[in-house]
Design a protein around this motif. Sequence first.
Motif, PDB file in Angstrom:
ATOM      1  N   VAL A 218       0.862  -1.418  -2.718  1.00  0.00           N
ATOM      2  CA  VAL A 218       1.645  -2.613  -2.403  1.00  0.00           C
ATOM      3  C   VAL A 218       3.130  -2.300  -2.403  1.00  0.00           C
ATOM      4  O   VAL A 218       3.886  -2.753  -1.520  1.00  0.00           O
ATOM      5  N   GLU A 219       3.582  -1.505  -3.346  1.00  0.00           N
ATOM      6  CA  GLU A 219       5.003  -1.148  -3.387  1.00  0.00           C
ATOM      7  C   GLU A 219       5.406  -0.288  -2.188  1.00  0.00           C
ATOM      8  O   GLU A 219       6.501  -0.439  -1.639  1.00  0.00           O
ATOM      9  N   LEU A 220       4.512   0.597  -1.769  1.00  0.00           N
ATOM     10  CA  LEU A 220       4.799   1.406  -0.577  1.00  0.00           C
ATOM     11  C   LEU A 220       4.857   0.527   0.669  1.00  0.00           C
ATOM     12  O   LEU A 220       5.710   0.747   1.558  1.00  0.00           O
ATOM     13  N   MET A 221       3.996  -0.474   0.759  1.00  0.00           N
ATOM     14  CA  MET A 221       4.058  -1.407   1.888  1.00  0.00           C
ATOM     15  C   MET A 221       5.348  -2.219   1.831  1.00  0.00           C
ATOM     16  O   MET A 221       5.949  -2.526   2.871  1.00  0.00           O
ATOM     17  N   ARG A 222       5.791  -2.557   0.632  1.00  0.00           N
ATOM     18  CA  ARG A 222       7.059  -3.282   0.483  1.00  0.00           C
ATOM     19  C   ARG A 222       8.221  -2.466   1.053  1.00  0.00           C
ATOM     20  O   ARG A 222       9.178  -2.999   1.610  1.00  0.00           O
ATOM     21  N   GLN A 223       8.114  -1.147   0.890  1.00  0.00           N
ATOM     22  CA  GLN A 223       9.156  -0.240   1.373  1.00  0.00           C
ATOM     23  C   GLN A 223       9.035   0.067   2.863  1.00  0.00           C
ATOM     24  O   GLN A 223       9.842   0.812   3.414  1.00  0.00           O
ATOM     25  N   GLY A 224       7.997  -0.487   3.514  1.00  0.00           N
ATOM     26  CA  GLY A 224       7.874  -0.327   4.952  1.00  0.00           C
ATOM     27  C   GLY A 224       6.703   0.497   5.433  1.00  0.00           C
ATOM     28  O   GLY A 224       6.488   0.623   6.647  1.00  0.00           O
ATOM     29  N   ARG A 225       5.918   1.078   4.509  1.00  0.00           N
ATOM     30  CA  ARG A 225       4.748   1.845   4.935  1.00  0.00           C
ATOM     31  C   ARG A 225       3.691   0.897   5.512  1.00  0.00           C
ATOM     32  O   ARG A 225       3.539  -0.235   5.065  1.00  0.00           O
ATOM     33  N   THR A 226       2.939   1.392   6.472  1.00  0.00           N
ATOM     34  CA  THR A 226       1.776   0.636   6.948  1.00  0.00           C
ATOM     35  C   THR A 226       0.690   0.678   5.878  1.00  0.00           C
ATOM     36  O   THR A 226       0.698   1.560   5.007  1.00  0.00           O
ATOM     37  N   PRO A 227      -0.279  -0.234   5.917  1.00  0.00           N
ATOM     38  CA  PRO A 227      -1.384  -0.152   4.961  1.00  0.00           C
ATOM     39  C   PRO A 227      -2.076   1.208   4.998  1.00  0.00           C
ATOM     40  O   PRO A 227      -2.464   1.732   3.945  1.00  0.00           O
ATOM     41  N   LYS A 229      -0.829   4.252   5.883  1.00  0.00           N
ATOM     42  CA  LYS A 229       0.003   5.301   5.285  1.00  0.00           C
ATOM     43  C   LYS A 229       0.115   5.120   3.773  1.00  0.00           C
ATOM     44  O   LYS A 229       0.180   6.097   3.015  1.00  0.00           O
ATOM     45  N   ALA A 230       0.133   3.874   3.329  1.00  0.00           N
ATOM     46  CA  ALA A 230       0.216   3.610   1.892  1.00  0.00           C
ATOM     47  C   ALA A 230      -1.061   4.066   1.188  1.00  0.00           C
ATOM     48  O   ALA A 230      -1.009   4.668   0.104  1.00  0.00           O
ATOM     49  N   CYS A 231      -2.223   3.796   1.795  1.00  0.00           N
ATOM     50  CA  CYS A 231      -3.485   4.257   1.211  1.00  0.00           C
ATOM     51  C   CYS A 231      -3.541   5.776   1.166  1.00  0.00           C
ATOM     52  O   CYS A 231      -4.021   6.367   0.185  1.00  0.00           O
ATOM     53  N   GLU A 232      -3.066   6.425   2.210  1.00  0.00           N
ATOM     54  CA  GLU A 232      -3.070   7.889   2.252  1.00  0.00           C
ATOM     55  C   GLU A 232      -2.205   8.478   1.142  1.00  0.00           C
ATOM     56  O   GLU A 232      -2.580   9.469   0.505  1.00  0.00           O
ATOM     57  N   GLU A 233      -1.063   7.865   0.882  1.00  0.00           N
ATOM     58  CA  GLU A 233      -0.185   8.361  -0.175  1.00  0.00           C
ATOM     59  C   GLU A 233      -0.826   8.160  -1.543  1.00  0.00           C
ATOM     60  O   GLU A 233      -0.716   9.039  -2.421  1.00  0.00           O
ATOM     61  N   ALA A 234      -1.514   7.038  -1.750  1.00  0.00           N
ATOM     62  CA  ALA A 234      -2.169   6.798  -3.037  1.00  0.00           C
ATOM     63  C   ALA A 234      -3.250   7.839  -3.307  1.00  0.00           C
ATOM     64  O   ALA A 234      -3.382   8.333  -4.432  1.00  0.00           O
ATOM     65  N   ILE A 235      -4.015   8.184  -2.292  1.00  0.00           N
ATOM     66  CA  ILE A 235      -5.037   9.222  -2.450  1.00  0.00           C
ATOM     67  C   ILE A 235      -4.391  10.579  -2.699  1.00  0.00           C
ATOM     68  O   ILE A 235      -4.868  11.374  -3.527  1.00  0.00           O
ATOM     69  N   ALA A 236      -3.287  10.852  -2.018  1.00  0.00           N
ATOM     70  CA  ALA A 236      -2.586  12.128  -2.222  1.00  0.00           C
ATOM     71  C   ALA A 236      -2.128  12.271  -3.672  1.00  0.00           C
ATOM     72  O   ALA A 236      -2.192  13.371  -4.242  1.00  0.00           O
ATOM     73  N   ARG A 237      -1.703  11.164  -4.280  1.00  0.00           N
ATOM     74  CA  ARG A 237      -1.273  11.215  -5.689  1.00  0.00           C
ATOM     75  C   ARG A 237      -2.447  11.543  -6.607  1.00  0.00           C
ATOM     76  O   ARG A 237      -2.309  12.309  -7.560  1.00  0.00           O
TER      77      ARG A 237
END
Length: 289
Positions: A218-227, A229-237
């Motif tokens: 949700v915070e990544l989407m707030r910063q402008g990521r698409t849903p 791209k945000a999911c991909e970053e969460a999995i990468a973490r």
Amino acid sequence: MKFNPVTIATWNFPNASKKAGEMLAAGATALDAVEQGVMVEEADIRNTTVGKGGAPDREGSVTLDACIMNPEGDAGAVVYLKNNTHAVSVARKVMEETPHVILAGEGADQFARSQGFEKEELLTDASKAAYKEWLKKKEYKPIINIENHDTIGMLCMDQEGDIAGACTSSGLSYKMNGRVGDSPIIGSGLFLDNEVGGAVATGMGEAILKSVGSFLIVELMRQGRTPQKACEEAIARIIKQNPNYKDFQAAFIALNKEGEVGSYCIQQGFSYMKYRDGKNENFKSAYYF
């Protein structure tokens, strides 16, 4: 301004997404739709991962975890709940009728009784037979995508553009007595901000808990990521935090205020439901490994 309602839910639970989607189309609120949607799976005794008929812990007790969030950002949750099929409804009562967010164990059961929920036996003949079979070897080896902890997490956006979410699970099959996963934890199993969007998780709860993945999305989407791209970053973490990531599954789905949807997981095999414009469809998620 009227929005185009949409429901998304983890895994292939078409009856749940259909229930929520049809309610939204008829003008229901996102909160009512998301509760009623996941209740479909809680009541289905063929589903051994949610509600009644869920696989027990190592002591033979079925214990449920659930949470719910409304568009205002209020939340309610129950952990280690026994004797109640509809954990999500008890969680909603926690949100609406108490000053607290989480109730656990005996206290959650007592509260459910006070709110008119009847005591129920959650261990079915089928789950009891499976437990007796498990006792012969007592092996605890979760298998990717069929770990028997396939949480149903759901997000709904209604005609007013309001977003609500819910998550409910019986947890890992044959888990240690007292184990709680990510499903009832706000920020891990579920998080939403009505100005931005929401996310829900499924898979190995311990890894998801440590990443606070739904809040991150949700915070990544707030910063402008698409849903997506945000999911991909969460999995990468999660992958970065866990060198043994090839041994388990973790997955997220997300929805933003524009109605855009994203999904990503570690291992191939995860899918999600989407109900929009009368179409109830299952989509295979993109994956890392």
